[in-house]
Design an enzyme around this catalytic site. Structure first.
Site, PDB file in Angstrom:
ATOM      1  N   GLU A 256       0.825  -1.146   0.026  1.00  0.00           N
ATOM      2  CA  GLU A 256       0.015   0.123  -0.185  1.00  0.00           C
ATOM      3  C   GLU A 256       0.889   1.212   0.074  1.00  0.00           C
ATOM      4  OE1 GLU A 256      -3.147   0.173  -0.289  1.00  0.00           O
ATOM      5  OE2 GLU A 256      -3.984  -1.990   0.076  1.00  0.00           O
ATOM      6  N   CYS A 290      -2.514   9.794   2.078  1.00  0.00           N
ATOM      7  CA  CYS A 290      -2.217   9.122   0.781  1.00  0.00           C
ATOM      8  C   CYS A 290      -3.070   9.154  -0.162  1.00  0.00           C
ATOM      9  CB  CYS A 290      -2.002   7.215   0.975  1.00  0.00           C
ATOM     10  SG  CYS A 290      -3.071   6.413   2.102  1.00  0.00           S
TER      11      CYS A 290
HETATM   12  P1  NAD Z   1       7.935   5.253   4.971  1.00  0.00           P
HETATM   13  O1  NAD Z   1       8.373   4.367   3.630  1.00  0.00           O
HETATM   14  O2  NAD Z   1       9.167   6.127   5.233  1.00  0.00           O
HETATM   15  O3  NAD Z   1       7.963   4.237   6.225  1.00  0.00           O
HETATM   16  C1  NAD Z   1       6.932   3.120   6.594  1.00  0.00           C
HETATM   17  C2  NAD Z   1       7.137   2.254   7.304  1.00  0.00           C
HETATM   18  O4  NAD Z   1       8.437   1.495   6.742  1.00  0.00           O
HETATM   19  C3  NAD Z   1       7.806   2.699   8.646  1.00  0.00           C
HETATM   20  O5  NAD Z   1       7.216   1.868   9.750  1.00  0.00           O
HETATM   21  C4  NAD Z   1       9.200   2.576   8.430  1.00  0.00           C
HETATM   22  O6  NAD Z   1       9.836   2.376   9.753  1.00  0.00           O
HETATM   23  C5  NAD Z   1       9.501   1.232   7.951  1.00  0.00           C
HETATM   24  N1  NAD Z   1      10.680   1.205   7.077  1.00  0.00           N
HETATM   25  C6  NAD Z   1      11.572   2.044   6.423  1.00  0.00           C
HETATM   26  N2  NAD Z   1      12.521   1.510   6.123  1.00  0.00           N
HETATM   27  C7  NAD Z   1      12.303   0.182   6.202  1.00  0.00           C
HETATM   28  C8  NAD Z   1      13.027  -0.900   5.511  1.00  0.00           C
HETATM   29  N3  NAD Z   1      13.956  -0.935   4.960  1.00  0.00           N
HETATM   30  N4  NAD Z   1      12.312  -2.381   5.500  1.00  0.00           N
HETATM   31  C9  NAD Z   1      11.252  -2.775   6.397  1.00  0.00           C
HETATM   32  N5  NAD Z   1      10.521  -1.358   6.858  1.00  0.00           N
HETATM   33  C10 NAD Z   1      10.996  -0.028   6.536  1.00  0.00           C
HETATM   34  O7  NAD Z   1       6.306   5.813   5.094  1.00  0.00           O
HETATM   35  P2  NAD Z   1       5.929   7.064   5.897  1.00  0.00           P
HETATM   36  O8  NAD Z   1       6.728   8.306   5.622  1.00  0.00           O
HETATM   37  O9  NAD Z   1       5.870   6.249   7.306  1.00  0.00           O
HETATM   38  O10 NAD Z   1       4.465   6.979   5.380  1.00  0.00           O
HETATM   39  C11 NAD Z   1       4.062   7.887   4.370  1.00  0.00           C
HETATM   40  C12 NAD Z   1       3.890   7.407   3.040  1.00  0.00           C
HETATM   41  O11 NAD Z   1       3.102   6.396   3.254  1.00  0.00           O
HETATM   42  C13 NAD Z   1       3.316   8.133   1.899  1.00  0.00           C
HETATM   43  O12 NAD Z   1       4.028   7.715   0.660  1.00  0.00           O
HETATM   44  C14 NAD Z   1       1.899   7.677   1.777  1.00  0.00           C
HETATM   45  O13 NAD Z   1       1.191   8.054   0.735  1.00  0.00           O
HETATM   46  C15 NAD Z   1       2.132   6.411   2.287  1.00  0.00           C
HETATM   47  N6  NAD Z   1       0.745   5.799   2.571  1.00  0.00           N
HETATM   48  C16 NAD Z   1       0.101   4.988   1.847  1.00  0.00           C
HETATM   49  C17 NAD Z   1      -1.138   4.381   2.190  1.00  0.00           C
HETATM   50  C18 NAD Z   1      -2.009   3.455   1.294  1.00  0.00           C
HETATM   51  O14 NAD Z   1      -2.730   2.799   1.931  1.00  0.00           O
HETATM   52  N7  NAD Z   1      -1.634   3.257   0.060  1.00  0.00           N
HETATM   53  C19 NAD Z   1      -1.679   5.000   3.557  1.00  0.00           C
HETATM   54  C20 NAD Z   1      -1.120   5.736   4.344  1.00  0.00           C
HETATM   55  C21 NAD Z   1       0.287   6.154   3.904  1.00  0.00           C
END
Ligand code: NAD
Length: 517
Positions: A256, A290
């Site tokens: 997602e 998002c």
């Molecule tokens: P992010 O990608 O920075 O982090 C998301 C999660 O991934 C965090 O818990 C982080 O600790 C973890 N993470 C980071 N590096 C990792 C790795 N190498 N391996 C495993 N996990 C890792 O995103 P964010 O800044 O927390 O959230 C914002 C983003 O999420 C935006 O792009 C938004 O559009 C998206 N989002 C999508 C949806 C959806 O349903 N499509 C919903 C909410 C947010």
């Protein structure tokens, strides 16, 4: 007090340290509005994640054995617990994420509704059923059921720290899996609160839903341990890393990811309603949504009226931390630079700034971003092509709805979008052809509040679905069983079949299918 007891006593007021491992490294979660420490949490390493998943495996067997009714009863207890403590959880979300208390209540309401739907529809969607065995196996009974995978790892973002992960957690649990959740490092207190609430509400299955905390490495450890499926919600860039890590252990993934959602405003649209929805869709939660609206394509017939209506509305918005503020600070301070870069890039390319902009008033030091509306932004700009994730909106004049659709579809993302039109048929046609997983007509974001509808994107917005029947099936494996009811006089799948059996079969096939041209 034992560590397990500590976990049970975690409250919203003192989210506290939650740990049942020998982890010593910790990190602080701070309130974006004030910088105050909300809680201190362990950085769980791979060994700690492994221990948690091992406990989850044992819990998964017991949880699956409870059956649909046993799980429904416990998921109902959990939803009741959350519903009775909405204000306590909303206060924690407000402090740790920064969004207004009322928006947090809305978010928790959605999560509770999804919990109810997932628990209430799991048996019908996933339970054993007989299917037609077809012509070739007419002497057999055929059965289909959807079995749990085991342990599902959920990695979540910070922008909707309750609603978003609950879209995976609720559906994975209802399908019979145990869950290990790694909340964002920006909202660990909310994640810990959700797990502590589970332990309190469902003490006999406490390990069916656990939390590990930390940074990206803690999330990556879930792929390596591994779990039986990894449900990731976050940015496309991180999603690629998660997929690469999961590929090492052949762990299936649900992605997602981000979006760049567009709204189309057609000639006959209710302009006031469209402007109201665009402003909410773009600016609520500080644009950190998002499925937020980041771009509007308005036809020539409505463009001027639409820009006027949006401008009037946006001028009344006020970011802040108090009860009257319309949205809060940027949760993650590094996102402020992304927003500033997009606005600056658009300005340099000749965009007109209606409100906001790049000066100090628009980006005060306290971590807020003023509502920003940009006109005539070139389609190649970062503000049109990349996810901004701030309180910004681009509005572009187009000839007609067809041109709007073509432009709406011209990014690599495809999460959601909206169409405003008075014609049901035309709006439905545009919605169907919008390159996105979800589209609302004459409203924004509504699909997220319909539990029966699947939620997910296409392209760089990811794949797989949470919510609805698809969301339940996402956390299962289909199991096919046949049972011979009566033997046939001639068994075609035996070396003992008569020599002429294949010819007889070919004649029957010719009669049944051969007439089709
Ligand atoms: P992010 O990608 O920075 O982090 C998301 C999660 O991934 C965090 O818990 C982080 O600790 C973890 N993470 C980071 N590096 C990792 C790795 N190498 N391996 C495993 N996990 C890792 O995103 P964010 O800044 O927390 O959230 C914002 C983003 O999420 C935006 O792009 C938004 O559009 C998206 N989002 C999508 C949806 C959806 O349903 N499509 C919903 C909410 C947010």
């Amino acid at each position: 007090m034992s560590l397990a007891e500590q976990l049970d006593t975690v409250t919203g007021a003192a989210a506290g340290t939650v740990d049942r491992h020998a982890t010593t490294e910790t990190f602080e979660s701070t309130a974006p509005a004030s910088g105050a420490v909300v809680g201190v949490f362990p950085v769980h390493d791979e060994a700690a994640v492994g221990e948690t998943v091992t406990r989850a495996r044992a819990a998964a067997e017991r949880w699956a054995a409870l059956g649909f009714d046993g799980r429904k009863q416990r998921l109902s207890a959990y939803r009741g617990y959350l519903a009775r403590r909405m204000h306590e959880l909303a206060d924690l979300v407000h402090r740790e994420n920064g969004k207004p208390h009322a928006d947090a209540i809305l978010e928790i309401t959605l999560a509770v509704d999804h919990l109810a739907w997932a628990a209430g529809h799991a048996r019908k969607t996933l339970g054993p059923r007989r299917v037609s065995p077809g012509l070739l196996a007419a002497n057999h009974a055929a059965y289909l059921e959807y079995q749990p995978l085991g342990v599902v790892g959920v990695i979540g973002p910070w922008n909707y720290p309750v609603f978003t992960p609950m879209g995976s957690i609720a559906y994975a649990l209802a399908a019979g899996n145990a869950v290990v959740f790694k909340p964002s490092e920006h909202t660990p207190a909310v994640g810990a609160w959700l797990a502590a609430a589970w332990r309190a509400a469902v003490p006999d299955s406490a390990d069916a839903f656990q939390v590990v905390t930390g940074y990206g490495a803690t999330g990556a450890a879930l792929c390596r341990v591994p779990v039986d499926k990894l449900a990731f919600t976050g940015s496309a860039a991180t999603g690629k890393k998660v997929m690469a890590a999961c590929a090492e252990t052949l762990t299936p993934v649900l992605m997602e990811l981000g979006g760049k959602d567009a709204m189309i405003v057609d000639d006959d649209a209710d302009v006031a309603a469209a402007a109201d929805a665009a402003v909410w869709g773009a600016m609520s939660n500080g644009g950190q949504t998002c499925i937020g609206i980041e771009r509007v394509y308005a036809t020539e017939a409505v463009y001027d009226r639409f820009v006027d209506a949006v401008t009037t509305q946006v001028r009344s918005l006020r970011p802040g931390a108090d009860g009257e503020a319309t949205y809060g600070p940027m949760t993650m301070s590094s996102q402020i630079e992304v927003v500033r870069r997009h606005v600056a890039d658009a300005e340099a390319a000749g965009a007109r700034v209606v409100t906001g902009g790049t000066d100090a008033d628009a980006f005060p030091a306290e971590g807020y971003v003023a509502p920003t509306v940009l006109l005539d932004v070139p389609e190649t700009s970062a503000a049109v092509q990349e996810e901004t994730f701030g309180p910004t909106l681009t509005i572009t004049r187009v000839r007609d709805a067809e041109e709007a659709l073509q432009r709406a579809n011209a990014t690599s993302y495809g999460l959601a979008g909206a169409v405003f039109s008075a014609s049901k048929d035309k709006a439905m046609d545009l919605a169907r052809r919008m390159h996105s997983g979800m589209t609302s007509i004459n409203s924004v974001l509504t699909f997220a509040s319909v539990p029966a509808l699947p939620f997910g994107g296409v392209g760089d917005s990811g794949f797989g679905r949470i919510h609805g029947e698809d969301g339940l099936k996402e956390f299962t494996r289909a199991k096919a069983i046949t049972r011979q009811r009566v033997p046939l006089p001639v068994n075609l799948m035996s070396f003992g079949r008569p020599a002429n059996a294949a010819d007889a079969l070919a004649r029957v096939m010719g009669m049944v299918h051969g007439r089709h041209r």
